[in-house]
Design an enzyme around this catalytic site. Sequence first.
Site, short mmCIF file in Angstrom:
data_model
loop_
_atom_site.label_atom_id
_atom_site.label_comp_id
_atom_site.label_asym_id
_atom_site.label_seq_id
_atom_site.Cartn_x
_atom_site.Cartn_y
_atom_site.Cartn_z
N HIS A 181 0.89 -1.04 -0.11
CA HIS A 181 0.32 0.41 -0.43
C HIS A 181 1.19 1.82 0.04
O HIS A 181 1.77 1.19 0.35
CB HIS A 181 -1.51 -0.05 1.18
CG HIS A 181 -1.94 -0.85 0.99
ND1 HIS A 181 -3.64 -0.71 0.31
CD2 HIS A 181 -2.13 -1.81 1.84
CE1 HIS A 181 -3.92 -0.96 0.05
NE2 HIS A 181 -4.06 -2.05 0.73
N ARG B 61 -0.05 3.36 -11.89
CA ARG B 61 1.31 2.12 -10.02
C ARG B 61 3.04 3.05 -10.33
O ARG B 61 3.22 3.27 -11.55
CB ARG B 61 1.17 0.97 -10.99
CG ARG B 61 0.55 0.22 -11.05
CD ARG B 61 -0.24 0.06 -9.28
NE ARG B 61 -1.61 -1.19 -8.97
CZ ARG B 61 -2.70 -0.15 -9.03
NH1 ARG B 61 -2.89 1.35 -9.21
NH2 ARG B 61 -4.21 -1.65 -9.47
N CYS C 240 0.68 1.99 -5.43
CA CYS C 240 -0.52 2.56 -6.27
C CYS C 240 0.11 4.38 -6.09
O CYS C 240 1.64 5.08 -5.65
CB CYS C 240 -1.64 2.98 -5.67
SG CYS C 240 -2.09 1.48 -5.71
#
Length: 225
Positions: free
Chosen positions: A124, A202, A193
């Site tokens: 994340h 990305r 991300c």
Amino acid sequence: MAVRLIVRTFSELCITVGTVIVLFVVYVMFWTGVQAESATAGQIDTLEQEWIDRPVPGTTAAAPPPKAYTTGKGIAVMYIPRLGRNWEWPVLEGTSTAILKKGLGHYAATARLGETGNFSVAGHRRTYGDPFKDFPRLRPGDAVVLTDGTTWYTYRVARTPYRTVPTDIGVIDPVPRRSGFDGPGRYLTLTTCEPEWGSSHRLIAWAHLDATQPVTQGKPPALTG
């Protein structure tokens, strides 16, 4: 009276919506981090206990062959000095939403740690501890260090992070496209991300294996220098 009732009802609705938004922001920015801290600490503790319980090389007990990675189970611990002095995250097998709430996730179709191929890991950017919040700070030559309890693996970042779209799965190929690597090797790919609070794109960082050493020799220079 009717106008006053409408105004009061609308005001109360705005207050309710505002409260829900504030609570949601608190959940995203704070509570998911608390959850992640507890989950990642538990994963690291579990891994370290498993490593302690392994037979010591040279004893009468033969060292078991490497086990196949099990979905959802920890396989290594990663350190990236560039991202913080105390930056330490477990790597689990798989990249599902549930797994990435507990740490970083290894793409199951990619190589095992340290082997020829591309050991690829997702994490994340924000929420659940923000492991890759500072991902854009990575620079060529930065160390990415992992251990599986027996060996330290020091990878070196090859280039600044590359921006692409989620459908560009070639970034985790055995020889990842656009990485600059020109043949088979022992590679590492990190993905997260982009933008920071979105997921339309990305960010990718590629690295190559630079050095290995047994854990019995202590931490590698990249973590002690």
